[in-house]
Design a protein around this motif. Structure first.
Motif, PDB file in Angstrom:
ATOM      1  N   LEU A   1       0.826  -1.204   0.000  1.00 10.63           N
ATOM      2  CA  LEU A   1       0.000   0.000   0.000  1.00 10.63           C
ATOM      3  C   LEU A   1       0.862   1.256   0.000  1.00 10.63           C
ATOM      4  N   GLY A   2       0.362   2.286  -0.661  1.00 10.58           N
ATOM      5  CA  GLY A   2       0.897   3.627  -0.527  1.00 10.58           C
ATOM      6  C   GLY A   2      -0.131   4.467   0.209  1.00 10.58           C
ATOM      7  N   TYR A   3       0.329   5.397   1.043  1.00 15.57           N
ATOM      8  CA  TYR A   3      -0.570   6.180   1.891  1.00 15.57           C
ATOM      9  C   TYR A   3      -0.508   7.658   1.506  1.00 15.57           C
ATOM     10  N   GLU A   4      -1.680   8.297   1.463  1.00 11.57           N
ATOM     11  CA  GLU A   4      -1.772   9.706   1.113  1.00 11.57           C
ATOM     12  C   GLU A   4      -2.759  10.412   2.042  1.00 11.57           C
ATOM     13  N   PRO A   5      -2.587  11.722   2.245  1.00 13.17           N
ATOM     14  CA  PRO A   5      -3.610  12.480   2.980  1.00 13.17           C
ATOM     15  C   PRO A   5      -4.934  12.444   2.220  1.00 13.17           C
ATOM     16  N   LYS A   6      -6.032  12.463   2.947  1.00 13.02           N
ATOM     17  CA  LYS A   6      -7.353  12.520   2.317  1.00 13.02           C
ATOM     18  C   LYS A   6      -7.814  13.977   2.305  1.00 13.02           C
ATOM     19  N   TRP A   7      -7.902  14.533   1.098  1.00 12.93           N
ATOM     20  CA  TRP A   7      -8.294  15.923   0.936  1.00 12.93           C
ATOM     21  C   TRP A   7      -9.813  16.057   0.974  1.00 12.93           C
ATOM     22  N   ASP A   8     -10.285  17.162   1.537  1.00 10.82           N
ATOM     23  CA  ASP A   8     -11.726  17.376   1.644  1.00 10.82           C
ATOM     24  C   ASP A   8     -12.097  18.594   0.819  1.00 10.82           C
ATOM     25  N   GLY A   9     -12.273  18.361  -0.489  1.00  8.79           N
ATOM     26  CA  GLY A   9     -12.665  19.432  -1.393  1.00  8.79           C
ATOM     27  C   GLY A   9     -13.612  18.886  -2.435  1.00  8.79           C
ATOM     28  N   PHE A  10     -13.494  19.373  -3.660  1.00  7.67           N
ATOM     29  CA  PHE A  10     -14.285  18.856  -4.775  1.00  7.67           C
ATOM     30  C   PHE A  10     -13.421  17.878  -5.570  1.00  7.67           C
ATOM     31  N   ARG A  11     -13.819  16.614  -5.587  1.00  4.24           N
ATOM     32  CA  ARG A  11     -13.105  15.630  -6.406  1.00  4.24           C
ATOM     33  C   ARG A  11     -13.257  16.041  -7.868  1.00  4.24           C
ATOM     34  N   ALA A  12     -12.154  15.989  -8.621  1.00  2.00           N
ATOM     35  CA  ALA A  12     -12.205  16.496  -9.989  1.00  2.00           C
ATOM     36  C   ALA A  12     -11.249  15.724 -10.892  1.00  2.00           C
ATOM     37  N   ILE A  13     -11.663  15.554 -12.150  1.00  2.00           N
ATOM     38  CA  ILE A  13     -10.816  15.022 -13.202  1.00  2.00           C
ATOM     39  C   ILE A  13     -10.475  16.174 -14.146  1.00  2.00           C
TER      40      ILE A  13
ATOM     41  N   CYS B   1      -2.628  15.368 -20.753  1.00  2.00           N
ATOM     42  CA  CYS B   1      -2.743  14.402 -19.663  1.00  2.00           C
ATOM     43  C   CYS B   1      -4.157  14.429 -19.092  1.00  2.00           C
ATOM     44  N   VAL B   2      -4.463  13.410 -18.293  1.00  2.00           N
ATOM     45  CA  VAL B   2      -5.713  13.335 -17.541  1.00  2.00           C
ATOM     46  C   VAL B   2      -5.342  13.105 -16.081  1.00  2.00           C
ATOM     47  N   LEU B   3      -5.750  14.031 -15.214  1.00  2.14           N
ATOM     48  CA  LEU B   3      -5.380  13.996 -13.801  1.00  2.14           C
ATOM     49  C   LEU B   3      -6.604  13.758 -12.925  1.00  2.14           C
ATOM     50  N   ASP B   4      -6.408  12.975 -11.891  1.00  2.25           N
ATOM     51  CA  ASP B   4      -7.424  12.797 -10.860  1.00  2.25           C
ATOM     52  C   ASP B   4      -6.929  13.518  -9.617  1.00  2.25           C
ATOM     53  N   GLY B   5      -7.801  14.306  -8.986  1.00  2.00           N
ATOM     54  CA  GLY B   5      -7.352  15.046  -7.819  1.00  2.00           C
ATOM     55  C   GLY B   5      -8.486  15.759  -7.121  1.00  2.00           C
ATOM     56  N   GLU B   6      -8.136  16.780  -6.366  1.00  2.00           N
ATOM     57  CA  GLU B   6      -9.102  17.487  -5.533  1.00  2.00           C
ATOM     58  C   GLU B   6      -8.901  18.985  -5.681  1.00  2.00           C
ATOM     59  N   ILE B   7     -10.014  19.696  -5.854  1.00  7.31           N
ATOM     60  CA  ILE B   7      -9.983  21.154  -5.849  1.00  7.31           C
ATOM     61  C   ILE B   7     -10.235  21.625  -4.425  1.00  7.31           C
ATOM     62  N   VAL B   8      -9.363  22.502  -3.918  1.00  5.93           N
ATOM     63  CA  VAL B   8      -9.491  23.014  -2.558  1.00  5.93           C
ATOM     64  C   VAL B   8      -9.268  24.521  -2.574  1.00  5.93           C
ATOM     65  N   VAL B   9      -9.690  25.160  -1.490  1.00  4.93           N
ATOM     66  CA  VAL B   9      -9.386  26.576  -1.263  1.00  4.93           C
ATOM     67  C   VAL B   9      -8.595  26.677   0.025  1.00  4.93           C
ATOM     68  N   ARG B  10      -7.502  27.414  -0.017  1.00  3.56           N
ATOM     69  CA  ARG B  10      -6.618  27.598   1.130  1.00  3.56           C
ATOM     70  C   ARG B  10      -6.875  28.964   1.760  1.00  3.56           C
ATOM     71  N   SER B  11      -7.045  28.985   3.082  1.00 10.80           N
ATOM     72  CA  SER B  11      -7.254  30.244   3.790  1.00 10.80           C
ATOM     73  C   SER B  11      -6.268  30.357   4.936  1.00 10.80           C
ATOM     74  N   ALA B  12      -5.806  31.579   5.191  1.00 12.98           N
ATOM     75  CA  ALA B  12      -4.906  31.828   6.313  1.00 12.98           C
ATOM     76  C   ALA B  12      -5.706  31.895   7.600  1.00 12.98           C
TER      77      ALA B  12
ATOM     78  N   LEU C   1     -14.827  27.360  -0.543  1.00 18.31           N
ATOM     79  CA  LEU C   1     -14.883  26.512  -1.736  1.00 18.31           C
ATOM     80  C   LEU C   1     -16.320  26.361  -2.226  1.00 18.31           C
ATOM     81  N   SER C   2     -17.250  26.136  -1.310  1.00 17.40           N
ATOM     82  CA  SER C   2     -18.643  25.933  -1.700  1.00 17.40           C
ATOM     83  C   SER C   2     -19.231  27.171  -2.362  1.00 17.40           C
ATOM     84  N   GLN C   3     -18.746  28.349  -1.971  1.00 16.71           N
ATOM     85  CA  GLN C   3     -19.245  29.589  -2.571  1.00 16.71           C
ATOM     86  C   GLN C   3     -18.796  29.758  -4.020  1.00 16.71           C
TER      87      GLN C   3
END
Length: 338
Positions: free
Chosen positions: A19-31, A68-79, A91-93
């Motif tokens: 297994l490989g381990y990665e953080p689970k992002w909480d945003g919009f899943r996107a291709i 290319c075709v990428l699988d990933g997550e769209i997120v918004v970063r806030s300070a 992000l939801s807005q």
């Protein structure tokens, strides 16, 4: 490709090939599709997200070195408090019908894309390639890319992954994903494994919405008492069977308030949906399961566990909620491979 839920981060030898381990992002899943001329962004449900994130479209076209075709997550970063944190509300807005508002939000709350899989490169499909090979190709593709395009972290050290599960929550992340290194990419199949934070809380029932079918309770509205002794809405619980929805109408009838009609807040996702609700006297307590908070609200819909007739509603306060130690999101994005 989807993930099956586990309660712990699994050992690497629990799956053939490791297994490989990665953080689970909480945003919009996107291709993300980049053909060398245009960029398209699709959601997990195959809806187009392209128009909502013009800044990502521009950066993908500028930075990606080949089609290319990428699988990933769209997120918004806030300070937040000197560091950075995932901002689900911002992000939801971003899903807004007005083109002018989309344009302004792309500047005010710009999004980032965190890639975690590579499904195609040039004219070659990588769907049948082992994930270990797809990940290696993804690392090569992202070697010279910069923000707002990011490569997610990965490790094969289960001890480190279990530490991530605890530490990265402080930056707003959702858990850890464990990926079989030898597996191909199987759309719609739950070959990946996810470990999320699971907690419980006792909350006050303050209302319900009628199910969209017009029959029975669709969702329960939940609140907690703040430090001033005032009730504050924290989210909802749903996913009841048809039979249970109808039973709840009769069960909750004695709690209906003298002024039973209320109107809830609308979000970008509610659209024209009826947001009215039936107001209940704040007398009944229930225990729910949740993953984490977004400010003073549950980030996602929570799961009903049981009624708590032994609890006094006034005792259900925000103080019972576990607050994770803060962690800077910039640190999560700083090192892709460990």
């Amino acid at each position: 490709m989807l993930a099956k839920a586990l309660t712990i981060v699994p050992e690497p030898d629990s799956v053939a090939g490791g297994l490989g381990y990665e953080p689970k992002w909480d945003g919009f899943r996107a291709i993300v599709y980049w053909d060398g001329e245009s960029v398209e962004i699709g959601s997990r449900g195959a809806k187009s997200l392209t128009r909502y994130f013009p800044e990502l479209v521009a950066e993908c076209a500028r930075q990606l070195p080949q089609p290319c075709v990428l699988d990933g997550e769209i997120v918004v970063r806030s300070a937040i408090g000197g560091g950075e944190h995932l901002d689900w509300e911002a992000l939801s807005q971003r899903i807004h019908p007005a083109a002018s508002r989309v344009a302004s939000l792309s500047v005010e709350t710009p999004a980032s894309f965190v890639a975690f899989d590579l499904l195609g490169l040039g004219s070659e499909s990588l769907l049948d390639a082992p994930f270990a090979d797809r990940r290696a190709a993804l690392e090569t593709l992202f070697a010279d890319l910069s923000a707002p395009l990011h490569l997610t972290r990965q490790t094969r050290d289960v001890a480190l992954a279990r530490r991530w599960l605890v530490e990265f929550e402080g930056a707003g992340l959702d858990g850890v994903v464990s990926k079989p290194l030898a597996a191909g990419y199987a759309p719609g199949k739950r070959l990946m494994l996810k470990t999320k934070h699971v907690r419980t809380a006792d909350v006050v029932l303050t209302g319900y919405r009628v199910h969209k079918s017009g029959s029975g309770v669709g969702s329960l509205l939940l609140s907690l008492y703040d430090a001033r002794g005032e009730l504050r809405g924290v989210g909802g619980a749903s996913a009841f069977t048809d039979v249970r929805r109808r039973e709840l109408i009769d069960e909750l009838a004695p709690l209906v308030a003298d002024d039973p009609h209320g109107e809830g807040e609308r979000s970008r996702f509610s659209g024209s949906r009826d947001m009215s609700f039936v107001r209940l006297r704040p007398e009944r307590v229930l225990e729910v399961k949740y993953d984490q908070m977004e400010g003073e609200r549950f980030r996602h819909t929570v799961q009903f566990l049981r009624w708590r007739p032994d609890r006094d509603a006034r005792s259900c306060t925000f103080e019972q909620l576990e607050v994770p130690a803060g962690y800077d999101l910039a640190e999560v994005l700083s090192t892709p491979v460990e």
